[in-house]
Enzyme design. Structure first.
Site, PDB file in Angstrom:
ATOM      1  N   LEU A   1       0.996  -1.221   0.000  1.00 26.18           N
ATOM      2  CA  LEU A   1      -0.239   0.031  -0.060  1.00 26.18           C
ATOM      3  C   LEU A   1       1.033   1.223   0.050  1.00 26.18           C
ATOM      4  O   LEU A   1       1.713   1.456   0.921  1.00 26.18           O
ATOM      5  CB  LEU A   1      -0.908  -0.028   1.210  1.00 26.18           C
ATOM      6  CG  LEU A   1      -2.135   0.962   1.435  1.00 26.18           C
ATOM      7  CD1 LEU A   1      -3.080   0.280   0.563  1.00 26.18           C
ATOM      8  CD2 LEU A   1      -2.840   0.637   2.839  1.00 26.18           C
ATOM      9  N   HIS A   2       1.022   1.893  -1.090  1.00 22.16           N
ATOM     10  CA  HIS A   2       1.907   3.053  -1.185  1.00 22.16           C
ATOM     11  C   HIS A   2       1.206   4.374  -1.808  1.00 22.16           C
ATOM     12  O   HIS A   2       1.718   5.410  -1.784  1.00 22.16           O
ATOM     13  CB  HIS A   2       3.108   2.617  -1.492  1.00 22.16           C
ATOM     14  CG  HIS A   2       3.133   2.708  -3.083  1.00 22.16           C
ATOM     15  ND1 HIS A   2       2.799   1.615  -3.780  1.00 22.16           N
ATOM     16  CD2 HIS A   2       3.636   3.607  -3.951  1.00 22.16           C
ATOM     17  CE1 HIS A   2       2.832   1.605  -4.885  1.00 22.16           C
ATOM     18  NE2 HIS A   2       3.529   3.152  -5.323  1.00 22.16           N
ATOM     19  N   ARG A   3       0.117   4.348  -2.765  1.00 29.17           N
ATOM     20  CA  ARG A   3      -0.166   5.292  -3.391  1.00 29.17           C
ATOM     21  C   ARG A   3      -0.880   6.430  -2.992  1.00 29.17           C
ATOM     22  O   ARG A   3      -1.432   6.322  -1.859  1.00 29.17           O
ATOM     23  CB  ARG A   3      -1.677   4.790  -4.285  1.00 29.17           C
ATOM     24  CG  ARG A   3      -1.163   3.724  -5.295  1.00 29.17           C
ATOM     25  CD  ARG A   3      -0.750   4.390  -6.605  1.00 29.17           C
ATOM     26  NE  ARG A   3      -0.261   3.169  -7.659  1.00 29.17           N
ATOM     27  CZ  ARG A   3       0.228   3.476  -8.872  1.00 29.17           C
ATOM     28  NH1 ARG A   3       0.351   4.615  -9.200  1.00 29.17           N
ATOM     29  NH2 ARG A   3       0.619   2.161  -9.419  1.00 29.17           N
TER      30      ARG A   3
END
Ligand code: UD1
Length: 343
Positions: free
Chosen positions: A203-205
């Protein structure tokens, strides 16, 4: 023929590794330029080490700040280097701020730009990546598309010249790593994981991390999954900061530092399922024939959804499964090099 490759962020190291290997095999010289966008050892150097990427001749050391500022600082630093190097081709990868900065700096100097992973669209212009790839495609003389949908997207925007469906260099990289991962990664042992009995998530957006409520919904969703099977979550520094800032916790998730390429390949290869907002990982899940749930509202990799290997977390269930031919046969990088050499 001289090629200057511009990389800066994690997914670009993987793509550049495949092309770089093919350039070396063809005996063609390449200059590597690192913008510095990713700079932690586990976000950058480890990829150069594991994937045998040539050491950068130039490192701009530009990272952090707002998107415009980061891109602008890269433009400033790139121009004198491009003027001095005068490569026949400036090779850019994917859709990061580094991609756009390099494409714009080169095009303004009348240097020819070749874009690896051209034509992808989410049709969501709130994503920085959508703006980066859209503009980069319109600045490029050669556009190397990983899928047929990407070719069609470009055609709709009037881009037809220089467009080639070559397959996906990330598939080349996966095939290359498949053998190596078994030999060189002991991550399952280190984490005490049983093959087939855990899931892996990333998860990084920005659109997921920068909205506290959305980040909570997503981490709660992952925690529900972790009640069924352990969920391993290699944590991007942006997400770590966002979780802290939002006062959230990741209790129940197996949080680890960002994983190297070979560790990630090993984790995906033996996972039961993949949950991610990364573009690359959606395909890597398919390359290892693992089901993927994409933690976004849309995906550029539409064929993974149509072929039943991927679904959107809030969308309908999986379609019936089939194989995907778009990504090629592991020779995308060779095709790219042959076309570059011919141009
Ligand atoms: C960038 C790309 C994204 C890609 C992702 C892969 C853009 C717009 N986005 O997002 O498309 O999927 O890389 O990871 O270019 N940070 C560190 N150490 C690092 C790198 C980043 O601490 O080595 C922190 C910094 O505080 C930075 C933040 O993470 O401000 C975000 O990094 P940034 O390079 O802006 O974008 P990514 O979220 O990594």
């Amino acid at each position: 023929m001289s090629v200057l490759s511009v990389v800066g962020a994690r997914p670009q190291f993987v793509k550049a590794a495949a092309v770089s290997r093919a350039l070396r095999t063809a005996g063609l010289p390449e200059t590597m330029l690192h913008t510095g966008q990713h700079y932690d050892a586990d976000m950058s150097q480890v990829f150069f080490d594991e994937l045998d990427i040539p050491a950068p001749r130039h490192n701009l050391g530009v990272h952090g700040g707002r998107h415009g500022e980061m891109t602008g600082r890269m433009l400033l630093a790139l121009e004198p280097i491009l003027l001095a190097e005068k490569p026949d081709w400036v090779l850019v990868y994917g859709d990061t701020n580094s991609t756009l900065a390099a494409a714009l700096a080169a095009a303004k100097l009348n240097l020819r730009v070749a874009h690896v992973e051209a034509g992808l669209r989410s049709f969501n212009r709130r994503m920085p990546e959508e703006l980066n790839r859209l503009l980069t495609d319109h600045l490029s003389a050669l556009l190397f598309c990983p899928t047929r949908a990407a070719v069609a997207n470009l055609a709709r925007e009037g881009i037809k010249a220089g467009v080639h469906h070559v397959g996906d260099v990330m598939y080349d990289a996966t095939l290359h790593a498949k053998a190596a991962a078994g030999r060189r990664s002991d991550i399952l042992l280190r984490l005490g994981l049983v093959p087939g009995r855990y899931d892996v998530a990333t998860l990084h957006r920005a659109e997921n991390t920068d909205d506290a409520q959305r980040l909570k919904r997503l981490t709660d969703w992952l925690k529900e999954r972790a009640a069924v099977r352990p969920v391993v979550l290699p944590l991007h520094p942006r997400t770590r900061a966002a979780v802290t800032a939002a006062g959230l916790d990741l209790a129940g998730l197996a949080v680890i530092p960002p994983a190297s390429y070979l560790d990630m390949a090993a984790l995906v290869a033996d996972a039961a399922a993949v949950y991610t907002d990364s573009g690359g990982l959606q395909k890597e899940a398919y390359f290892h024939r693992k089901p993927c749930v994409t933690l976004r509202e849309e995906t550029e990799w539409v064929e993974t959804v149509a072929a039943g290997w991927n679904r959107l977390w809030q969308g309908p269930g999986f379609a019936p499964r089939s194989e995907i031919s778009d990504y090629g046969d592991g020779q995308a990088a060779q095709r790219i090099v042959a076309i570059l050499a011919g141009g």
